[in-house]
Design a protein around this motif. Structure first.
Motif, PDB file in Angstrom:
ATOM      1  N   THR A 134       0.833  -1.219   0.000  1.00  0.00           N
ATOM      2  CA  THR A 134       0.000   0.000   0.000  1.00  0.00           C
ATOM      3  C   THR A 134       0.866   1.266   0.000  1.00  0.00           C
ATOM      4  O   THR A 134       0.407   2.319  -0.426  1.00  0.00           O
ATOM      5  CB  THR A 134      -0.963   0.006   1.201  1.00  0.00           C
ATOM      6  OG1 THR A 134      -0.220  -0.187   2.405  1.00  0.00           O
ATOM      7  CG2 THR A 134      -1.999  -1.086   1.082  1.00  0.00           C
ATOM      8  N   ALA A 142      -0.086   7.685  -2.148  1.00  0.00           N
ATOM      9  CA  ALA A 142      -0.848   6.447  -2.322  1.00  0.00           C
ATOM     10  C   ALA A 142      -1.914   6.306  -1.236  1.00  0.00           C
ATOM     11  O   ALA A 142      -3.034   5.861  -1.495  1.00  0.00           O
ATOM     12  CB  ALA A 142       0.105   5.254  -2.265  1.00  0.00           C
ATOM     13  N   ASP A 198     -13.031  -7.109   2.828  1.00  0.00           N
ATOM     14  CA  ASP A 198     -13.342  -6.593   4.169  1.00  0.00           C
ATOM     15  C   ASP A 198     -13.095  -7.708   5.192  1.00  0.00           C
ATOM     16  O   ASP A 198     -13.723  -8.784   5.132  1.00  0.00           O
ATOM     17  CB  ASP A 198     -14.768  -6.065   4.315  1.00  0.00           C
ATOM     18  CG  ASP A 198     -14.902  -5.297   5.635  1.00  0.00           C
ATOM     19  OD1 ASP A 198     -14.890  -4.057   5.614  1.00  0.00           O
ATOM     20  OD2 ASP A 198     -14.946  -5.961   6.695  1.00  0.00           O
ATOM     21  N   ASN A 248     -13.955  -8.194   8.189  1.00  0.00           N
ATOM     22  CA  ASN A 248     -15.066  -8.687   9.014  1.00  0.00           C
ATOM     23  C   ASN A 248     -15.910  -9.687   8.238  1.00  0.00           C
ATOM     24  O   ASN A 248     -16.277 -10.744   8.753  1.00  0.00           O
ATOM     25  CB  ASN A 248     -15.895  -7.493   9.505  1.00  0.00           C
ATOM     26  CG  ASN A 248     -14.997  -6.508  10.204  1.00  0.00           C
ATOM     27  OD1 ASN A 248     -14.537  -6.780  11.304  1.00  0.00           O
ATOM     28  ND2 ASN A 248     -14.685  -5.404   9.537  1.00  0.00           N
TER      29      ASN A 248
HETATM   30  N1  LIG Z   1     -13.029  -2.279   6.989  1.00  0.00           N
HETATM   31  C1  LIG Z   1     -11.839  -2.748   6.302  1.00  0.00           C
HETATM   32  C2  LIG Z   1     -10.712  -1.768   6.508  1.00  0.00           C
HETATM   33  C3  LIG Z   1      -9.481  -2.153   5.708  1.00  0.00           C
HETATM   34  C4  LIG Z   1      -8.328  -1.170   5.872  1.00  0.00           C
HETATM   35  O1  LIG Z   1      -8.500  -0.015   6.307  1.00  0.00           O
HETATM   36  N2  LIG Z   1      -7.131  -1.652   5.495  1.00  0.00           N
HETATM   37  C5  LIG Z   1      -5.929  -0.840   5.546  1.00  0.00           C
HETATM   38  C6  LIG Z   1      -4.806  -1.670   6.204  1.00  0.00           C
HETATM   39  S1  LIG Z   1      -5.109  -1.925   7.929  1.00  0.00           S
HETATM   40  C7  LIG Z   1      -5.464  -0.484   4.141  1.00  0.00           C
HETATM   41  O2  LIG Z   1      -5.525  -1.302   3.254  1.00  0.00           O
HETATM   42  N3  LIG Z   1      -4.985   0.753   3.935  1.00  0.00           N
HETATM   43  C8  LIG Z   1      -4.486   1.206   2.670  1.00  0.00           C
HETATM   44  C9  LIG Z   1      -5.077   2.518   2.238  1.00  0.00           C
HETATM   45  O3  LIG Z   1      -5.922   3.064   2.984  1.00  0.00           O
HETATM   46  O4  LIG Z   1      -4.709   3.013   1.172  1.00  0.00           O
HETATM   47  C10 LIG Z   1     -11.463  -4.144   6.821  1.00  0.00           C
HETATM   48  O5  LIG Z   1     -11.685  -4.431   8.010  1.00  0.00           O
HETATM   49  O6  LIG Z   1     -10.962  -4.943   6.040  1.00  0.00           O
END
Ligand SMILES: N[C@@H](CCC(=O)N[C@@H](CS)C(=O)NCC(=O)O)C(=O)O
Length: 222
Positions: A33, A216, A64, A66
């Motif tokens: 990411t 990003a 997701d 969850n």
């Molecule tokens: N509600 C989602 C949230 C996913 C999330 O926020 N993932 C973060 C990593 S902890 C991410 O991919 N961030 C990259 C970005 O925001 O660009 C879940 O629980 O899967």
């Protein structure tokens, strides 16, 4: 075969824990990411929300964390609803974490550590909400061995992901939440949690939070 789209951050960590606990075989697909790989058109077909985690289970895609944990519990018949875990409790605590602890923790990290401006109101708002949510978890775990009943479930796995980063948000980490700490320490000592933590060593991910990473991850600032 399960393809696990992964980055070593809290939400994918909870899915890594669930896959390991359930003994499901999987193959990691690293998505960096900090290099912007979550915005690549081929990854957006997997998760239009451009975030990790996501799975491809023999061609069926699910995103997701969850949704993934609920699905894997159904698929494996493990760590979900059982004689010792009521559906009403499981869903309540899963959703409390999904809509409360998770998003508030994410925003707290953003405003405390990443935001380009110092915004005391936002920092205080998110920090206090994180603390309020941990107080509720702690009270629950003072009355119940685990979040959704008398046995360990995917609700506790959901809590574990962000609890790993509690010290990054709150001074003293989980020190003021001894019941959360009890369950967190117990999960962290399990072989599945040790294997989940070890995944970050198996692939090289960009570490620097430099201009490329900020573009990003916080495109709204550009
Ligand atoms: N509600 C989602 C949230 C996913 C999330 O926020 N993932 C973060 C990593 S902890 C991410 O991919 N961030 C990259 C970005 O925001 O660009 C879940 O629980 O899967």
């Amino acid at each position: 075969m399960i393809k696990f789209f992964f980055h070593p951050t809290p939400n994918p960590a909870k899915v890594a824990l669930a896959l390991e606990e359930m003994g499901l075989e999987y193959q990691i697909v690293p998505v960096d990411t900090r290099k912007g790989e979550q915005h690549a058109p081929e990854f957006l077909k997997i998760n239009p929300n451009a975030k990790l985690p996501a799975l491809d289970i023999d061609g069926d895609v699910i995103f997701d964390g969850n949704a993934i944990r609920l699905h894997l519990a159904q698929l494996s018949g493990k760590f979900g609803v059982s004689d010792t875990v009521k559906s009403t409790d499981l869903l309540s605590w899963m959703m409390f974490i999904a809509t409360g602890v998770g998003p508030y923790s994410g925003q707290a990290v953003h405003f405390l550590r990443m935001a380009p401006e110092d915004l005391p109101y936002a920092k205080n708002r998110y920090l206090k909400e994180v603390q309020r949510h941990y107080r509720i978890l702690d009270d629950r775990l003072g009355q119940s061995a685990y979040l959704a009943g008398s046995t360990y479930s995917i609700a506790d796995m959901s809590m574990w992901g962000w609890a790993r980063a509690a010290g990054f948000i709150m001074e003293g980490g989980l020190d003021s939440y001894p019941n959360v700490k009890r369950v967190f320490d117990e999960i962290s000592a399990r072989p599945a949690a040790i294997a989940a933590e070890g995944l970050k060593e198996k692939h090289t991910f960009k570490q620097e939070m430099d201009e490329e990473a900020k573009r990003a991850m916080f495109p709204q600032n550009y």
